[in-house]
Design a protein around this motif. Structure first.
Motif, PDB file in Angstrom:
ATOM      1  N   PRO A   1      22.383  -2.057  -4.176  1.00  0.00           N
ATOM      2  CA  PRO A   1      23.323  -2.164  -5.300  1.00  0.00           C
ATOM      3  C   PRO A   1      22.632  -2.583  -6.609  1.00  0.00           C
ATOM      4  N   TYR A   2      21.338  -2.855  -6.561  1.00  0.00           N
ATOM      5  CA  TYR A   2      20.597  -3.351  -7.724  1.00  0.00           C
ATOM      6  C   TYR A   2      19.719  -2.266  -8.325  1.00  0.00           C
ATOM      7  N   ALA A   3      19.498  -2.375  -9.621  1.00  0.00           N
ATOM      8  CA  ALA A   3      18.535  -1.504 -10.293  1.00  0.00           C
ATOM      9  C   ALA A   3      17.136  -1.869  -9.791  1.00  0.00           C
ATOM     10  N   VAL A   4      16.228  -0.927  -9.784  1.00  0.00           N
ATOM     11  CA  VAL A   4      14.874  -1.170  -9.299  1.00  0.00           C
ATOM     12  C   VAL A   4      14.232  -2.336 -10.055  1.00  0.00           C
ATOM     13  N   ASN A   5      14.488  -2.441 -11.353  1.00  0.00           N
ATOM     14  CA  ASN A   5      13.909  -3.535 -12.138  1.00  0.00           C
ATOM     15  C   ASN A   5      14.486  -4.899 -11.776  1.00  0.00           C
ATOM     16  N   ASP A   6      15.586  -4.923 -11.013  1.00  0.00           N
ATOM     17  CA  ASP A   6      16.193  -6.179 -10.574  1.00  0.00           C
ATOM     18  C   ASP A   6      15.787  -6.530  -9.143  1.00  0.00           C
ATOM     19  N   LEU A   7      14.769  -5.844  -8.640  1.00  0.00           N
ATOM     20  CA  LEU A   7      14.264  -6.070  -7.285  1.00  0.00           C
ATOM     21  C   LEU A   7      12.818  -6.556  -7.322  1.00  0.00           C
ATOM     22  N   ALA A   8      12.486  -7.400  -6.380  1.00  0.00           N
ATOM     23  CA  ALA A   8      11.084  -7.699  -6.079  1.00  0.00           C
ATOM     24  C   ALA A   8      10.784  -6.882  -4.825  1.00  0.00           C
ATOM     25  N   TYR A   9       9.641  -6.239  -4.808  1.00  0.00           N
ATOM     26  CA  TYR A   9       9.324  -5.427  -3.631  1.00  0.00           C
ATOM     27  C   TYR A   9       7.836  -5.458  -3.342  1.00  0.00           C
ATOM     28  N   ASP A  10       7.534  -5.148  -2.110  1.00  0.00           N
ATOM     29  CA  ASP A  10       6.163  -5.049  -1.653  1.00  0.00           C
ATOM     30  C   ASP A  10       6.099  -3.826  -0.760  1.00  0.00           C
ATOM     31  N   TRP A  11       4.949  -3.259  -0.656  1.00  0.00           N
ATOM     32  CA  TRP A  11       4.781  -2.126   0.238  1.00  0.00           C
ATOM     33  C   TRP A  11       3.423  -2.216   0.907  1.00  0.00           C
ATOM     34  N   SER A  12       3.338  -1.596   2.076  1.00  0.00           N
ATOM     35  CA  SER A  12       2.073  -1.538   2.787  1.00  0.00           C
ATOM     36  C   SER A  12       1.944  -0.160   3.418  1.00  0.00           C
ATOM     37  N   ALA A  13       0.721   0.307   3.479  1.00  0.00           N
ATOM     38  CA  ALA A  13       0.441   1.599   4.099  1.00  0.00           C
ATOM     39  C   ALA A  13       0.005   1.355   5.533  1.00  0.00           C
ATOM     40  N   LEU A  14       0.591   2.107   6.446  1.00  0.00           N
ATOM     41  CA  LEU A  14       0.271   1.946   7.860  1.00  0.00           C
ATOM     42  C   LEU A  14       0.408   3.298   8.549  1.00  0.00           C
ATOM     43  N   ASP A  15      -0.662   3.760   9.131  1.00  0.00           N
ATOM     44  CA  ASP A  15      -0.648   5.012   9.907  1.00  0.00           C
ATOM     45  C   ASP A  15      -0.060   6.179   9.120  1.00  0.00           C
ATOM     46  N   GLY A  16      -0.453   6.327   7.847  1.00  0.00           N
ATOM     47  CA  GLY A  16       0.009   7.441   7.035  1.00  0.00           C
ATOM     48  C   GLY A  16       1.428   7.295   6.501  1.00  0.00           C
ATOM     49  N   ARG A  17       2.010   6.147   6.673  1.00  0.00           N
ATOM     50  CA  ARG A  17       3.367   5.895   6.187  1.00  0.00           C
ATOM     51  C   ARG A  17       3.337   4.719   5.234  1.00  0.00           C
ATOM     52  N   ILE A  18       4.362   4.605   4.423  1.00  0.00           N
ATOM     53  CA  ILE A  18       4.504   3.470   3.524  1.00  0.00           C
ATOM     54  C   ILE A  18       5.742   2.688   3.953  1.00  0.00           C
TER      55      ILE A  18
END
Length: 148
Positions: A92-109
């Motif tokens: 329900p939030y705009a992307v700029n209103d989110l904190a996020y992290d990502w990691s790459a694992l086995d060709g996926r994010i």
């Protein structure tokens, strides 16, 4: 970077506190949210923490898993762009209103995102009860996110 000695686990059932000891994280105690005197119970928990590590109870705040949006992406695009595009409209939030992290694992994010508002509320709660929040983390189920 400072390492917190404690992890304050926030949930809708209660508050837990872990201490970084040997051989690993050890429970200091738990306080149910429906405690007759929540403030006193949390003060007691903090006092027990200060007995283990004098000074402010530096802690990482563990955000409840149901407050975190997890996504699993397959993409050859720039990971940051792919993550932002996937998050657009996923909460329900705009992307700029989110904190996020990502990691790459086995060709996926794998993506973990939480509302900045949620983080601010967690930080305010911890500070109100004299815990010293240093960072945020989650404890996702196996396979939801690689890392903390």
């Amino acid at each position: 970077m400072m390492k917190p000695d404690f992890a304050l686990i926030l949930s809708f059932q209660g508050i837990g506190l872990l201490y970084r000891g040997v051989p690993g994280w050890q429970s200091v105690g738990d306080v149910p949210l429906d405690s007759p005197d929540l403030n006193a119970a949390l003060a007691n928990l903090r006092t027990r923490a200060e007995a283990l590590a004098p000074g402010p109870a530096l802690c990482k705040l563990i955000i409840p898993d149901d407050q975190i949006k997890y996504l699993d992406l397959e993409t050859d695009d720039d990971p940051e762009e792919a993550v932002r595009a996937a998050l657009d409209g996923a909460t329900p939030y705009a992307v700029n209103d989110l904190a996020y992290d990502w990691s790459a694992l086995d060709g996926r994010i794998q993506v973990a995102a939480v509302a900045l508002e949620t983080l601010a509320e967690a930080e305010a709660f911890a500070a109100e009860h004299d815990f010293a929040p240093l960072c945020f983390a989650a404890m996702p189920d196996e396979g939801k996110f690689a890392g903390e």
